[in-house]
Motif scaffolding. Structure first.
Motif, PDB file in Angstrom:
ATOM      1  N   ALA A   1       1.058  -1.328  -0.164  1.00  0.00           N
ATOM      2  CA  ALA A   1      -0.062  -0.153  -0.087  1.00  0.00           C
ATOM      3  C   ALA A   1       0.942   1.421   0.054  1.00  0.00           C
ATOM      4  O   ALA A   1       0.513   2.284  -0.633  1.00  0.00           O
ATOM      5  N   ALA A   2       2.016   1.205   0.662  1.00  0.00           N
ATOM      6  CA  ALA A   2       2.971   2.453   0.843  1.00  0.00           C
ATOM      7  C   ALA A   2       3.371   2.634  -0.610  1.00  0.00           C
ATOM      8  O   ALA A   2       3.549   3.701  -0.981  1.00  0.00           O
ATOM      9  N   ALA A   3       3.983   1.481  -1.243  1.00  0.00           N
ATOM     10  CA  ALA A   3       4.098   1.487  -2.557  1.00  0.00           C
ATOM     11  C   ALA A   3       3.582   2.030  -3.542  1.00  0.00           C
ATOM     12  O   ALA A   3       3.554   2.941  -4.458  1.00  0.00           O
ATOM     13  N   ARG A   4       1.997   1.654  -3.475  1.00  0.00           N
ATOM     14  CA  ARG A   4       0.995   2.483  -4.189  1.00  0.00           C
ATOM     15  C   ARG A   4       0.889   3.818  -4.119  1.00  0.00           C
ATOM     16  O   ARG A   4       0.577   4.559  -5.032  1.00  0.00           O
ATOM     17  N   GLU A   5       0.917   4.006  -2.776  1.00  0.00           N
ATOM     18  CA  GLU A   5       0.936   5.675  -2.498  1.00  0.00           C
ATOM     19  C   GLU A   5       1.928   6.327  -2.849  1.00  0.00           C
ATOM     20  O   GLU A   5       1.618   7.647  -3.718  1.00  0.00           O
ATOM     21  N   MET A   6       3.172   5.863  -3.101  1.00  0.00           N
ATOM     22  CA  MET A   6       4.307   6.589  -3.558  1.00  0.00           C
ATOM     23  C   MET A   6       4.058   6.789  -5.138  1.00  0.00           C
ATOM     24  O   MET A   6       4.445   7.640  -5.636  1.00  0.00           O
ATOM     25  N   ALA A   7       3.671   5.705  -5.718  1.00  0.00           N
ATOM     26  CA  ALA A   7       3.510   5.856  -7.238  1.00  0.00           C
ATOM     27  C   ALA A   7       2.338   6.855  -7.585  1.00  0.00           C
ATOM     28  O   ALA A   7       2.468   7.691  -8.350  1.00  0.00           O
ATOM     29  N   ALA A   8       1.351   7.003  -6.866  1.00  0.00           N
ATOM     30  CA  ALA A   8       0.327   7.782  -6.897  1.00  0.00           C
ATOM     31  C   ALA A   8       0.654   9.212  -6.716  1.00  0.00           C
ATOM     32  O   ALA A   8       0.586  10.145  -7.416  1.00  0.00           O
ATOM     33  N   LEU A   9       1.659   9.471  -5.630  1.00  0.00           N
ATOM     34  CA  LEU A   9       2.245  10.823  -5.153  1.00  0.00           C
ATOM     35  C   LEU A   9       3.042  11.308  -6.645  1.00  0.00           C
ATOM     36  O   LEU A   9       3.355  12.370  -6.683  1.00  0.00           O
ATOM     37  N   ASP A  10       3.920  10.400  -6.930  1.00  0.00           N
ATOM     38  CA  ASP A  10       4.786  10.681  -7.838  1.00  0.00           C
ATOM     39  C   ASP A  10       4.156  11.078  -9.260  1.00  0.00           C
ATOM     40  O   ASP A  10       4.423  12.269  -9.921  1.00  0.00           O
ATOM     41  N   VAL A  11       2.817  10.503  -9.265  1.00  0.00           N
ATOM     42  CA  VAL A  11       2.053  10.883 -10.890  1.00  0.00           C
ATOM     43  C   VAL A  11       1.585  12.286 -10.409  1.00  0.00           C
ATOM     44  O   VAL A  11       1.725  13.047 -11.251  1.00  0.00           O
ATOM     45  N   LEU A  12       1.100  12.604  -9.251  1.00  0.00           N
ATOM     46  CA  LEU A  12       0.441  13.949  -8.842  1.00  0.00           C
ATOM     47  C   LEU A  12       1.559  15.042  -9.063  1.00  0.00           C
ATOM     48  O   LEU A  12       1.344  15.902  -9.503  1.00  0.00           O
ATOM     49  N   ALA A  13       2.688  14.533  -8.211  1.00  0.00           N
ATOM     50  CA  ALA A  13       3.645  15.891  -8.192  1.00  0.00           C
ATOM     51  C   ALA A  13       4.212  15.875  -9.686  1.00  0.00           C
ATOM     52  O   ALA A  13       4.594  17.170  -9.864  1.00  0.00           O
ATOM     53  N   GLY A  14       4.332  14.829 -10.375  1.00  0.00           N
ATOM     54  CA  GLY A  14       4.890  14.858 -11.725  1.00  0.00           C
ATOM     55  C   GLY A  14       3.900  15.851 -12.608  1.00  0.00           C
ATOM     56  O   GLY A  14       4.311  16.728 -13.295  1.00  0.00           O
ATOM     57  N   SER A  15       2.559  15.436 -12.408  1.00  0.00           N
ATOM     58  CA  SER A  15       1.521  16.217 -13.203  1.00  0.00           C
ATOM     59  C   SER A  15       1.458  17.687 -12.755  1.00  0.00           C
ATOM     60  O   SER A  15       1.366  18.711 -13.592  1.00  0.00           O
ATOM     61  N   ALA A  16       1.857  18.028 -11.456  1.00  0.00           N
ATOM     62  CA  ALA A  16       2.065  19.288 -11.147  1.00  0.00           C
ATOM     63  C   ALA A  16       3.134  20.168 -11.711  1.00  0.00           C
ATOM     64  O   ALA A  16       3.267  21.404 -11.973  1.00  0.00           O
ATOM     65  N   GLU A  17       4.071  19.554 -11.786  1.00  0.00           N
ATOM     66  CA  GLU A  17       5.498  19.923 -12.350  1.00  0.00           C
ATOM     67  C   GLU A  17       5.236  20.054 -13.664  1.00  0.00           C
ATOM     68  O   GLU A  17       5.502  21.371 -14.087  1.00  0.00           O
ATOM     69  N   LEU A  18       4.566  18.972 -14.421  1.00  0.00           N
ATOM     70  CA  LEU A  18       4.251  19.512 -15.811  1.00  0.00           C
ATOM     71  C   LEU A  18       3.341  20.785 -16.010  1.00  0.00           C
ATOM     72  O   LEU A  18       3.601  21.538 -16.801  1.00  0.00           O
ATOM     73  N   ALA A  19       2.498  21.053 -15.068  1.00  0.00           N
ATOM     74  CA  ALA A  19       1.387  22.174 -15.133  1.00  0.00           C
ATOM     75  C   ALA A  19       2.120  23.624 -14.856  1.00  0.00           C
ATOM     76  O   ALA A  19       1.626  24.577 -15.134  1.00  0.00           O
ATOM     77  N   THR A  20       3.547  23.447 -14.511  1.00  0.00           N
ATOM     78  CA  THR A  20       4.215  24.666 -14.424  1.00  0.00           C
ATOM     79  C   THR A  20       4.899  25.037 -15.446  1.00  0.00           C
ATOM     80  O   THR A  20       5.495  26.195 -15.729  1.00  0.00           O
ATOM     81  N   GLU A  21       4.878  24.254 -16.576  1.00  0.00           N
ATOM     82  CA  GLU A  21       5.784  24.633 -17.777  1.00  0.00           C
ATOM     83  C   GLU A  21       4.881  24.980 -18.747  1.00  0.00           C
ATOM     84  O   GLU A  21       4.097  24.617 -19.614  1.00  0.00           O
ATOM     85  N   GLY A  22       5.090  26.358 -18.662  1.00  0.00           N
ATOM     86  CA  GLY A  22       4.187  27.134 -19.785  1.00  0.00           C
ATOM     87  C   GLY A  22       2.638  27.044 -19.346  1.00  0.00           C
ATOM     88  O   GLY A  22       2.220  26.882 -18.091  1.00  0.00           O
ATOM     89  N   ALA A  23       1.613  27.250 -20.279  1.00  0.00           N
ATOM     90  CA  ALA A  23       0.422  27.379 -20.009  1.00  0.00           C
ATOM     91  C   ALA A  23      -0.299  26.212 -20.003  1.00  0.00           C
ATOM     92  O   ALA A  23      -0.738  25.663 -21.065  1.00  0.00           O
TER      93      ALA A  23
END
Ligand code: ADP
Ligand code: MG
Length: 859
Positions: free
Chosen positions: A540-562
């Protein structure tokens, strides 16, 4: 040519064993262990030598024919296995199951061998055989149900009434098992076990399936079939499996195989996929989770909004985002390590992965302190749910771990008192060897004496040849008692001796070493049990880590331009402002070419359908697809490459491209297009989004136009789906008079000094004229042909301007160009009657025609 494998009759004992193994696993390549090599024989050898590019040799004879053979060294066999598995082969490992001494004791002429495992693309767990960023699905299909397992992480899903092609397209499975009756190409034929329910329950460690949720009989059959297969290839062992999740058809955005193909979601030409363009994850598990989300976006407003909320907060909160990403970077793949540990097929680094992964999980939990979005706040508990295992692993494991379990040094000093004592004994004995070397050199009078360790003979004193000869003739006075040299071996440059004292020390040392190793294995077994006892919280911890990686990665992407947060509604809205195609935009940026031109798209109620015209290369396909991708990104929980977006939840997304022939599939373009179009008309509804790109291209104009018209009318009147339709049938634009919800749009093109300039912007209205002639020029079509085309076009346009209804029976644009009157060549040809000609006359007629043709060319 495929040679037949001969029969076993008259085989030597070893080859007879090979035949027995091959008979057990006829569809696998048999890796037959012989000492330090895995050998392959007969057709297996031919197949493998070709697939691996290794030499094919021959060894002995069988039925008076030389036996084809090739082999790979055991120590490096994984690399070869990886190549075979990646090419879809299955490999049966046939191991020696006894030592030579044991074989001798039972007077056998050859060692016993057995297949201990079958390595297959969908069941392998070794790092070398896996792609870190992709799940390794084993998909099992039966009539009316499916189940899929990722053995490498334990994920387990089922679905009732699944459509095999759509599921295969979504999962891109590493391996498919299918009930023979389904006739799925490339699948391993299988049958569900008879007592599927009880077997599945037992595999999950339960008495019945009741506690796991509702499963239909076909789902249970498929799941049991998959589990039994995994068990069969692992010689009866099963890895840890998560409880199966029944996936209803509700809750996810439905995408069929053709839609997935047309949108390049996970794979695209030259690696240009949606996934590649938006992936900012930092771990393999995160990349796998992102791929899963893009392959299966949601149709559940609350769940999607929860993801958007988390991304929004992480986009704004840079500090928190950086802290999360710092904890994720380089984090190990706990899920896969856990699978290997549960299968008892692990390395020290897998234990280290759990230790380090749990540390990272704790760091992530810290970084989430005080976060309010539900997905972030709720992750904290699972990330820290195995504190005891985390603490004990930290104490138990050495900071630097060896490569192999047998190497020793896995347990940290201070963790186990007994192990420490045995190690001290062993290390003392090692010191004693050094002391003994000094003693022996003195006693034997040989300064160059060295004590060395030999695989079979243990510790021996090695002296140069001359000194050895002397020792053999006459030992010095001091070399007496337990220091009396005992000769063991002569070589060209040295002699090897032992003595009672050295032999005793050797024994002590190897006993201490054996005991330390034995004790360390106990410690490892204890740690394995410790980890497996907490397998659920660790997974379960591994799944949360993967999910957080996706969310933080999506947020990172959303800072690149519009990039914007889409507003999702339950109405049939669709309004994108200044949208971009993420893959094309990334490609243009990489090529440092012109900037991507953003475009709006509005399919809100009142104008649900949009008919797009414009010349080739103007950007039609790009615009259509970017809007389809908006739905995928939005419903996967990500932000959109746009200034603003309002999207009414889509239940099914259809995308079709008037395709080139599906030659491999053996169907004509037209058949493919019609089959795929029929699927839309049968399944789309008012909550669907339909994207049709030049459908009807695969047939004669009349048919294509008629079908395109009928499809548009059905989508408009009956299905009422939001629809984007690109066409090169100009005549279709007339439909906007008859279909009130149909709006026209055109790709803007300018003419500049006789050249076309593509503006890549979408404007209301129909394309003013067909620019095909200009595009043909760009493509290098010869000038005379262009000139003729331009004149035909001009006359056609004149007729259209004179008021001819383009949708009326006479369709000027596609009418055949009239034959110029009185072409002498055609006249002459028409006059010929081949049946009435003698051979000589026929030849003369040919000369005549050629001459006429030459004359015309000169005109
Ligand atoms: P069509 O379908 O009309 O033939 P495409 O959509 O395939 O045209 O686009 C052709 C090329 O034009 C693309 O490969 C891309 O390089 C470029 N292009 C398309 N849309 C845009 C845009 N909005 N901005 C910039 N370049 C674009
Ligand atoms: Mg196109």
């Amino acid at each position: 040519m495929d040679r037949q494998t001969p029969t076993a009759a008259g085989a030597t004992p070893a080859i007879a064993q090979w035949f027995a193994a091959k008979a057990q696993q006829p569809s696998a390549l048999v890796f037959f262990r012989m000492g330090d090599f895995y050998e392959l024989f007969f057709t297996d050898a031919e197949t493998a030598s070709e697939a691996l590019g290794i030499a094919l040799t021959f060894r002995g004879e069988h039925q008076s024919q030389p036996i084809p053979m090739c082999g790979v060294p055991v120590h490096s066999h994984e690399a070869y296995l990886a190549r075979l598995i990646r090419r879809g082969f299955r490999v049966a490992l046939c191991e020696q199951t006894e030592t030579p001494e044991e074989a001798k004791a039972r007077r056998a002429t050859t060692l016993n061998r057995e297949i201990v495992r079958i390595v297959t693309p969908g069941t392998a767990t070794e790092e070398a055989l896996l792609d870190a960023a992709r799940p390794a699905w084993l998909l099992a299909l039966v009539e009316g149900g499916a189940a899929w397992i990722d053995v490498t992480t334990g994920l387990f899903h089922t679905q009732a009434g699944a459509e095999p092609a759509a599921l295969i397209a979504r999962l891109a499975p590493a391996e498919i098992l299918a009930d023979e009756r389904l006739r799925i190409e490339g699948a391993i034929p299988a049958l569900p076990p008879r007592d599927a329910g009880p077997r599945l329950a037992a595999a999950l460690g339960a008495a019945s399936l009741e506690g796991f949720g509702q499963f239909s009989p076909p789902e249970i059959a498929a799941a049991a079939m998959a589990v039994e297969y995994v068990r069969s290839v692992n010689n009866g062992a099963l890895p840890r499996l998560a409880p199966p999740v029944a996936e209803g058809a509700r809750g996810v955005l439905l995408l069929d195989a053709a839609t997935r193909r047309s949108l390049d979601i996970l794979e695209g030409p030259r690696g240009a996929s949606l996934l590649a363009a938006v992936d900012r994850t930092l771990t393999g598990a995160g990349a796998r989770e992102l791929a899963a989300r893009l392959a299966s976006p949601l149709d559940d407003l609350a769940a999607i909004r929860a993801r958007h909320e988390a991304v929004a907060v992480l986009r704004e909160d840079r500090t928190r985002r950086s802290a999360l990403r710092a904890a994720l970077k380089g984090a190990p793949d706990m899920a896969r390590a856990l699978a290997r540990i549960s299968l008892e097929r692990f390395f020290p680094r897998d234990l280290g992965a759990i230790r380090d992964g749990l540390q990272r999980a704790a760091k992530l939990a810290e970084a989430l302190a005080g976060a309010t979005p539900a997905l972030l706040a709720e992750a904290v508990a699972p990330l820290t749910a195995a504190p005891d295992a985390a603490a004990e692993l930290l104490r138990a494991l050495a900071a630097e771990l060896p490569a192999r379990l047998d190497d020793g040094g896995i347990a940290a000093p201070g963790y186990d008192g007994q192990l420490d004592a045995l190690r001290r004994l062993r290390d003392d004995a090692r010191g004693a060897i050094a002391a003994m070397q000094v003693d022996l050199a003195q006693a034997w009078g040989v300064a160059a004496l060295k004590i060395r360790h030999h695989q079979q003979l243990g510790y021996l004193a090695e002296v140069p040849a001359a000194a050895g000869e002397k020792l053999l003739r006459e030992a010095p006075a001091k070399a007496v008692g337990d220091l009396t040299p005992i000769h063991r071996q002569s070589m060209a440059s040295a002699h090897r001796f032992t003595c009672a004292a050295l032999a005793a020390l050797d024994r002590r040392l190897s006993e201490a070493g054996d005991q330390a190793a034995k004790r360390e294995r106990l410690v490892i077994a204890h740690l394995r049990r410790l980890i497996l006892a907490d397998a659920e919280p660790i997974a379960a911890a591994a799944r949360e880590m993967a999910a957080l990686d996706v969310l933080a990665g999506s947020a990172e992407l959303a800072t690149e331009g519009a990039w914007c947060r889409p507003e999702l509604t339950e109405r049939p809205d669709f309004a994108i402002e200044a949208g971009r195609h993420p893959v094309v935009e990334a490609a243009l940026r990489r090529a440092r070419g012109p900037q991507f031109v953003p475009n709006d798209c509005d399919l809100s109620p009142g104008h649900r359908l949009c008919l797009l015209t414009g010349p080739n290369m103007a950007g039609k396909s790009t615009w259509l697809r970017q809007n389809a991708l908006m739905v995928i990104l939005a419903q996967a929980g990500m932000f959109l490459p746009a200034a603003a977006a309002r999207i009414g939840l889509v239940d099914r997304l259809f995308s079709r491209v008037g395709a080139a022939d599906d030659l491999a599939g053996g169907r004509s373009t037209f058949m493919v297009e019609m089959t795929e179009t029929a699927a839309i008309l049968n399944q789309a509804g008012p909550r669907s989004l339909v994207v049709l790109d030049e459908v009807g291209r695969g047939t004669a104009t009349w048919d294509g136009l008629a079908i395109a018209t009928a499809v548009l009318e059905a989508l408009h009147d009956r299905i009422r789906a939001r629809t984007l339709f690109a066409t090169h049938f100009h005549e279709l634009t007339a439909l906007s008079d008859k279909l009130p919800e149909l709006r026209l749009a055109a790709m803007q093109v300018r003419e500049w000094r006789g050249e076309v300039v593509f503006l890549h912007s979408v404007a209301a209205g129909a394309a003013e004229k067909s620019w095909g002639v200009h595009v043909a020029k760009l493509a290098g079509v010869p000038a005379p042909v262009l000139k003729r085309a331009a004149s035909v076009l001009a006359s056609l346009e004149a007729r259209a301007a004179a008021g001819a209804d383009p949708l009326a029976a006479e369709m000027p644009l596609f009418a055949r160009a009239p034959t110029p009157p009185g072409d002498p060549l055609l006249d002459a040809l028409a006059k010929l009657d081949p049946d009435a000609l003698s051979p000589r006359e026929a030849q003369e007629a040919l000369y005549h025609l050629k001459a006429l043709a030459a004359g015309r060319e000169a005109l």
